[in-house]
Write a protein that holds these residues in place. Sequence first.
Motif, short mmCIF file in Angstrom:
data_model
loop_
_atom_site.label_atom_id
_atom_site.label_comp_id
_atom_site.label_asym_id
_atom_site.label_seq_id
_atom_site.Cartn_x
_atom_site.Cartn_y
_atom_site.Cartn_z
N UNK A 197 32.23 79.07 4.73
CA UNK A 197 32.99 78.36 3.70
C UNK A 197 32.37 77.01 3.39
N UNK A 198 32.70 76.50 2.22
CA UNK A 198 32.26 75.15 1.82
C UNK A 198 33.32 74.12 2.14
N UNK A 199 34.48 74.57 2.62
CA UNK A 199 35.56 73.65 2.97
C UNK A 199 36.49 74.31 3.97
N UNK A 200 37.30 73.48 4.61
CA UNK A 200 38.35 73.99 5.48
C UNK A 200 39.59 74.22 4.63
N UNK A 201 40.39 75.18 5.01
CA UNK A 201 41.67 75.37 4.35
C UNK A 201 42.75 75.07 5.38
N UNK A 202 43.91 74.61 4.94
CA UNK A 202 44.95 74.19 5.89
C UNK A 202 45.35 75.29 6.88
N UNK A 203 45.29 76.54 6.45
CA UNK A 203 45.72 77.63 7.31
C UNK A 203 44.72 77.93 8.44
N UNK A 204 43.51 77.40 8.35
CA UNK A 204 42.51 77.64 9.39
C UNK A 204 42.73 76.63 10.51
N UNK A 205 43.64 76.94 11.40
CA UNK A 205 43.91 76.03 12.49
C UNK A 205 43.86 76.78 13.81
N UNK A 206 43.69 76.03 14.85
CA UNK A 206 43.67 76.57 16.21
C UNK A 206 42.53 77.56 16.44
N UNK A 207 41.44 77.43 15.69
CA UNK A 207 40.28 78.27 15.94
C UNK A 207 39.47 77.62 17.06
N UNK A 208 38.78 78.41 17.86
CA UNK A 208 38.00 77.82 18.94
C UNK A 208 36.80 76.99 18.48
N UNK A 209 36.17 77.40 17.36
CA UNK A 209 34.88 76.81 17.03
C UNK A 209 34.73 76.50 15.55
N UNK A 210 34.28 75.28 15.26
CA UNK A 210 33.91 74.86 13.91
C UNK A 210 32.44 74.49 13.96
N UNK A 211 31.66 75.06 13.04
CA UNK A 211 30.24 74.74 12.93
C UNK A 211 30.05 74.07 11.58
N UNK A 212 29.44 72.88 11.58
CA UNK A 212 29.30 72.11 10.34
C UNK A 212 27.84 71.93 9.97
N UNK A 213 27.53 72.25 8.69
CA UNK A 213 26.23 71.97 8.10
C UNK A 213 26.37 71.13 6.84
N UNK A 214 27.54 70.56 6.63
CA UNK A 214 27.78 69.71 5.47
C UNK A 214 27.61 68.25 5.88
N UNK A 215 27.34 67.38 4.90
CA UNK A 215 27.06 65.98 5.20
C UNK A 215 28.28 65.17 5.65
N UNK A 216 29.44 65.30 5.01
CA UNK A 216 30.55 64.45 5.45
C UNK A 216 31.19 64.98 6.74
N UNK A 217 31.95 64.10 7.39
CA UNK A 217 32.75 64.53 8.53
C UNK A 217 33.79 65.51 8.00
N UNK A 218 33.90 66.70 8.59
CA UNK A 218 34.87 67.67 8.09
C UNK A 218 36.30 67.18 8.28
N UNK A 219 37.02 67.11 7.18
CA UNK A 219 38.42 66.69 7.26
C UNK A 219 39.21 67.77 7.98
N UNK A 220 39.90 67.40 9.04
CA UNK A 220 40.67 68.37 9.82
C UNK A 220 39.91 68.97 10.98
N UNK A 221 38.74 68.42 11.33
CA UNK A 221 37.92 68.97 12.41
C UNK A 221 38.67 69.00 13.75
N UNK A 222 39.61 68.08 13.92
CA UNK A 222 40.31 67.96 15.20
C UNK A 222 41.21 69.16 15.50
#
Length: 152
Positions: A87-112
């Motif tokens: 994906x090019x963005x996070x969606x609000x429903x994508x929560x409690x996943x074990x792993x986020x991998x980022x290749x985008x420049x900004x800090x992913x909003x909701x990474x926590x």
Amino acid sequence: MNAIAFHFNVPAPVPYLCRLLRKATHAGQRAWVLLPPALAHELDVALWTFAPEEFIAHARHATVEAEESGQVGSGQCLWQRSPVVLAAQLIPQASDWPLLINLLEPVPEGFERFGRLIEIVPQDEALKQAARLRWRHYSQLGLALKHHDAAA
């Protein structure tokens, strides 16, 4: 957020991601991968073909958007069943996943919301500079950071 790892000096992001996603899915972890659309297309193709005896099930962001808007099928959304979402963005429903991998420049909003974050940093100088800013941001939040040199 348990851990943030930066994988620096990644010479070729797509093959690197294929190996990383294979490892994650073999460990039973679901991964949300944030990346530019052109790279998502390239990774989508590679996940079908990178190893003749393997396939890593995944959903593309376009499919997720279509399902979210009700344009595709009914019932449970495809992204909810996929071990990997590109994906090019996070969606609000994508929560409690074990792993986020980022290749985008900004800090992913909701990474926590994720258990772990892996920042993939190719050898491009501009992308390295953006990664340094993300490192500084996470560091200022007091999060534990790890550094992996992919070229080593």
